[in-house]
Design an enzyme around this catalytic site. Sequence first.
Site, PDB file in Angstrom:
ATOM      1  N   LYS A  19       0.807  -1.146  -0.037  1.00 34.01           N
ATOM      2  CA  LYS A  19      -0.033  -0.012   0.026  1.00 34.01           C
ATOM      3  C   LYS A  19       0.828   1.222   0.151  1.00 34.01           C
ATOM      4  CE  LYS A  19      -4.313  -1.728   1.476  1.00 34.01           C
ATOM      5  NZ  LYS A  19      -5.442  -1.900   2.532  1.00 34.01           N
ATOM      6  N   ARG A  75      -2.918  -9.994   5.359  1.00 38.59           N
ATOM      7  CA  ARG A  75      -3.284 -10.130   4.099  1.00 38.59           C
ATOM      8  C   ARG A  75      -2.260  -9.568   3.174  1.00 38.59           C
ATOM      9  NH1 ARG A  75      -6.336  -7.202   0.189  1.00 38.59           N
ATOM     10  NH2 ARG A  75      -7.851  -8.695  -1.258  1.00 38.59           N
TER      11      ARG A  75
END
Length: 303
Positions: A231, A271
């Site tokens: 991210k 995740r």
Amino acid sequence: MERTAPVGRSGRVSEVKGLPGPGRCLVMGILNVTPDSFSDGGLYADSRRAIDRGLELAAQGADIVDVGGESTRPGARPVGLDEELARTVPVVRELARAGVRPSVDTMHAPVARAAVEAGACLVNDVSGGLADPAMARTVAAAGVPYVAMHWRAPSRDMDRHADYRDVVSEVTAELAQRLWRLAEQGLDPDRVVLDPGLGFAKRPEHDWALLAGLGSLCRLGRPVLVGASRKRFIGAALASGGAGEVPPAERDMATAVVSGLAAVAGAYCVRVHDVRAGLDAVRVASAYLDHGRRCSVAFARSS
């Protein structure tokens, strides 16, 4: 030897009905079956390639393979329901037939229902039930675990909602409200996993604060999933270290570091795109926590 659920520094045991308890933080492998995901869009848009990739993630050690048919990157536009069903359900079905434990990443109750019928073991909803009022009752009827993420707005305009005075306390309070509301709609709280929603209506400083304050989320009494993989806040940290603009696919090593830190802080699941690195990270975290507990016990006995 009896296996126990992951325990972070808080000492709290994390358990979820319907999910494995391997004695460490779980690793969820990301399988985007979309043409426009932020880091690997289009790689697995073909069902056959997606199934092969899901099998590969499982072979690498993924406890769960998360199949998503709609991009949730900043600015992403929604896809039609029929398209999302066509992308996800065949992949979920074939992975389940092969003995893989698939989950479905969706905000839509009809997709969740069809995926569970095809073999999905979990519904991962980035909206926490806010995007589709029927989601909570659909998952409750299906009797599977549910990940409720912190969410303030759809992807197309979520960045405009990244406004916090105290991001840790506000996200914790909003997730507590979500948990209460989901239970009111019939969803068993023992099947709910909470996700702080890193990158969703968050700026990098918000993401780091939430990671540092993960204990506050854990104190809500439910297991916590951390989805940090590749991210923007990781890319920003690497860039500030002099690395320049780092493409998402080159953020896996840093992601593994974040996964290890999250596991030490008490995360139930991480995740990730790179399952091998993520699994190494949580195994190291598990060993660190185990030896830390042993040292604490030995010190207490000698005192």
